[in-house]
Scaffold this active site. Structure first.
Site, PDB file in Angstrom:
ATOM      1  N   TYR A 109       0.817  -1.217   0.000  1.00  0.00           N
ATOM      2  CA  TYR A 109       0.000   0.000   0.000  1.00  0.00           C
ATOM      3  C   TYR A 109       0.859   1.279   0.000  1.00  0.00           C
ATOM      4  O   TYR A 109       0.359   2.370  -0.269  1.00  0.00           O
ATOM      5  CB  TYR A 109      -0.844  -0.013   1.274  1.00  0.00           C
ATOM      6  N   LYS A 115      -0.974 -13.404   5.392  1.00  0.00           N
ATOM      7  CA  LYS A 115      -0.884 -14.427   4.343  1.00  0.00           C
ATOM      8  C   LYS A 115       0.567 -14.933   4.346  1.00  0.00           C
ATOM      9  O   LYS A 115       1.273 -14.937   3.330  1.00  0.00           O
ATOM     10  CB  LYS A 115      -1.283 -13.809   2.998  1.00  0.00           C
ATOM     11  N   ASP A 164      -7.160 -15.578   3.772  1.00  0.00           N
ATOM     12  CA  ASP A 164      -8.277 -16.108   2.964  1.00  0.00           C
ATOM     13  C   ASP A 164      -9.245 -16.890   3.851  1.00  0.00           C
ATOM     14  O   ASP A 164     -10.460 -16.697   3.806  1.00  0.00           O
ATOM     15  CB  ASP A 164      -7.782 -16.937   1.769  1.00  0.00           C
ATOM     16  N   ASP A 183      -7.510  -3.203   4.671  1.00  0.00           N
ATOM     17  CA  ASP A 183      -8.399  -2.469   3.765  1.00  0.00           C
ATOM     18  C   ASP A 183      -9.556  -3.381   3.343  1.00  0.00           C
ATOM     19  O   ASP A 183     -10.736  -3.017   3.439  1.00  0.00           O
ATOM     20  CB  ASP A 183      -7.572  -2.021   2.551  1.00  0.00           C
TER      21      ASP A 183
END
Ligand code: NDP
Ligand code: AKG
Ligand code: MG
Length: 417
Positions: A161, A231, A284, A308
């Site tokens: 980001y 992740k 996920d 986000d």
């Protein structure tokens, strides 16, 4: 002292004490940015609702002196065509300690980079705090939306980001790909001639300061767990680092002990004696868990991009981003803002839900210690929703609702105070 910012004569600055607490005068000057798009609709409504709550709570003994500062399109009108984020806006946000902003537009692909991200980076507002709670009566896609009660701590200064990237075909991307392939032995860039490249910095220091805040919040608010969402199975040294550094911090600074050999760990809340579990979830899987088993999650600490996505997903579970508030914070400065963006198709139509920005202001009042005014806003929001006089986003999903405009919803809230 400022070029275009007019400092109100009848107010004083909020200041930060040595122990990081705030000294808030009875007439604090609070800077605000109207924002782009629907900012012009929701910001005036927020100001009106906050003024009404403060007047009602303190009978005139306290009053906010609002000070307009500029960013985005309005700034280009005031300062000149290319000035999207004037230096004096940054100065004012820092000097006045507490501020609030409407959403700002970021074009996709080319054009200016995100002003929202620039504000967070320039002021090192490293915590993006986004509480997600259910208000009774709000239409939700879930059967039991009240089970979603989480507080997101999104790292706000690092990650993909941060905007370190090079466009396909640019000199920068050619240089980077040459360096990676020739000097670093990288063989995995599938289409080197036509790739854009982005860099994902994630540090131990950045992770630790964020996770420290999340655990501190769990202690202060008697929460049962902090979940590190990452992740790390795929991005081992960035997202995996976040997980490992987070667990290590919980053990090192909070005395957490491993559960059944780890990596989950737990410690006793020094304020209440109740247990706080530190756990993790791969991003996920986490996105399905929050739908299927939301009650198992409380405080969430995560990286910038995950945060986000998770913010909007969780907001949807409790009725959408029309009522999703937030704050960007450093150790001294706090800038409050809604989770949603500028929703350009609705701009200037007095149509959208002002609830997110009003609830962001509620967080701001609580942060200032003006608890009575903050409580009035929460109860007015609850009563407005119960009365079923709501904006389009709720009205289209609620049986028997009367649709009101953006400013109309503000009026309904004020009537309920
Ligand atoms: N912090 C900030 O300032 C942020 C800025 N942005 C920027 O905003 C711009 C637009 O982004 P976009 O992706 O369209 O996302 P938005 O959040 O602006 O809008 C997406 C959808 O969310 C719903 N929505 C948004 N605001 C409200 C509201 N106040 N009340 C009710 N529903 C609302 C609308 O849904 P529906 O169509 O169903 O009515 C809207 O179409 C981009 O330039 C983006 O970069 C985005 C996020 C944060
Ligand atoms: O800066 C932007 O335009 C988008 C930011 C965003 O989506 C967010 O902070 O949630
Ligand atoms: Mg977002």
């Amino acid at each position: 002292m400022y070029q275009h910012i007019k400092v109100p004569a009848d107010g004083q600055k909020i200041t930060v004490n040595a122990d990081a607490s705030l000294s808030v005068p009875d007439h604090p000057i609070i800077p605000y940015i109207v924002g782009d798009g629907t900012g012009i609709d929701i910001t005036p409504v927020m100001l009106k609702v906050v003024d009404a709550a403060v007047a009602k709570a303190y009978g005139g003994a306290r009053k906010i002196s609002w000070m307009e500062i500029y960013a985005g399109e309005k700034s280009t009108n005031v300062y000149g065509p290319d000035v999207w984020l004037p230096g004096e806006t940054l100065e004012a946000v820092k000097d006045y300690v507490v501020s609030i902003k409407g959403p700002l537009t970021t074009p996709v692909g080319g054009g200016i980079r995100s002003l929202n991200v620039a504000l967070r980076q320039e002021l090192d507002l490293y915590v993006c705090l986004r509480p997600v709670r259910y208000f009774a009566g709000v239409p939700s896609p879930l059967k039991q939306p009240e089970k979603t009660d989480m507080v997101i701590f999104r790292e706000n200064s690092e990650d993909i980001y941060a905007g370190i990237e090079w466009a396909e075909g640019s000199d920068g991307v050619k240089k980077m790909i040459k360096f990676l392939t020739e000097e670093m032995g990288v063989k995995k860039i599938r289409f080197p001639e036509t790739s854009g490249l982005g860099i994902k910095p994630v540090s131990r220091e950045g992770t630790e300061r964020l996770v420290r805040k999340a655990i501190g919040y769990a202690i202060d608010n008697d929460k049962p767990s902090v979940t590190l969402v990452h992740k790390g199975n795929i991005m081992k040294y960035t997202e995996g680092g976040f997980r490992d550094w987070g667990y290590a911090l919980a053990q090192k600074e909070f005395g957490a002990e491993l559960i059944d050999g780890g990596p989950w760990c737990k410690f006793k809340n020094p304020k209440t004696g109740r247990e706080i579990t530190i756990k993790d979830s791969i991003a996920d899987a986490f996105l399905q868990q929050i739908l299927l088993r939301p009650a198992e999650y409380s405080v969430i600490a995560t990286l910038n991009l995950n945060g986000d996505y998770i913010s909007d997903a969780l907001a949807a579970q409790v009725g959408g981003i029309g009522i999703a508030p937030g704050a960007n914070m450093s150790d001294s400065v706090a800038m409050f803002e809604a989770t949603h963006g500028t929703a350009p198709k609705y701009a200037g139509k007095d149509y959208v839900n002002p609830g997110s920005l009003i609830l962001s202001a509620e967080m701001m009042l609580r942060h200032m210690g003006w608890i009575e005014a903050a409580n009035l806003i929460i109860s007015a929001m609850e009563k407005a929703i119960t009365s079923k006089k709501v904006t389009y986003d709720f009205a289209r999903l609620m049986e028997g609702a009367t649709q009101v405009s953006c400013s109309g919803f503000g009026e309904v809230m004020i009537e309920q105070m």
